[in-house]
Motif scaffolding. Sequence first.
Motif, short mmCIF file in Angstrom:
data_model
loop_
_atom_site.label_atom_id
_atom_site.label_comp_id
_atom_site.label_asym_id
_atom_site.label_seq_id
_atom_site.Cartn_x
_atom_site.Cartn_y
_atom_site.Cartn_z
N GLU A 76 0.84 -1.20 0.00
CA GLU A 76 0.00 0.00 0.00
C GLU A 76 0.87 1.24 0.00
O GLU A 76 1.93 1.26 0.62
CB GLU A 76 -0.89 0.03 1.25
N THR A 78 0.36 5.59 0.42
CA THR A 78 -0.59 6.65 0.74
C THR A 78 -0.43 7.83 -0.21
O THR A 78 0.59 7.96 -0.88
CB THR A 78 -0.40 7.14 2.19
N SER A 80 -0.09 10.93 0.68
CA SER A 80 0.96 11.82 1.19
C SER A 80 2.35 11.33 0.78
O SER A 80 3.24 12.14 0.51
CB SER A 80 0.87 11.97 2.71
N LYS A 112 -6.33 6.32 0.36
CA LYS A 112 -6.58 7.73 0.64
C LYS A 112 -6.18 8.06 2.07
O LYS A 112 -6.95 7.88 3.01
CB LYS A 112 -8.06 8.06 0.41
N SER A 113 -4.97 8.52 2.23
CA SER A 113 -4.48 8.94 3.53
C SER A 113 -3.55 10.12 3.28
O SER A 113 -2.56 9.99 2.56
CB SER A 113 -3.73 7.79 4.21
N GLY A 114 -3.88 11.27 3.79
CA GLY A 114 -3.12 12.48 3.50
C GLY A 114 -3.69 13.18 2.28
O GLY A 114 -4.79 12.85 1.82
#
Length: 143
Positions: A76, A78, A80, A112-114
């Motif tokens: 994975e 992210t 960011s 979807k992180s950041g």
Amino acid sequence: MQLNTIKPAEGAKHAKRRVGRGIGSGLGKTAGRGHKGQKSRSGGYHKVGFEGGQMPLQRRMPKRGFKSTTLKFNAEVTLSELDRLGLAEVDLLVLKEAGLVRSIAKVVKVVKSGELTKAVKLTGIGATAGAKAAIEAAGGSLA
């Protein structure tokens, strides 16, 4: 110092305990093995978890769970991390060289992180629905 005077440090070596050498030693007669039974005999051995023929604990317990063998090939990334990378085009090889995914990874997915501020074109990389929307909103694309 000569080669013939070298010896180990004081207390580094100690004699092995000699068992079964008479009453005075404190470990005579049964030599610390107790009385009778399989474990007192020479060659006395049983498998780990063996309970004398009774159904062993690990077989009495119910089977649970599953561990995928292909899990180690998935990775994975992210949003960011993609932003920090600062490249216009990103593929699996680029991510491996940057150290964002392990070298054995075969399948990479963007989560979807950041936040993503730059436009990024992804080739051969998947993305979650939220991540895909964020990439396209920043002017990027997935191929």
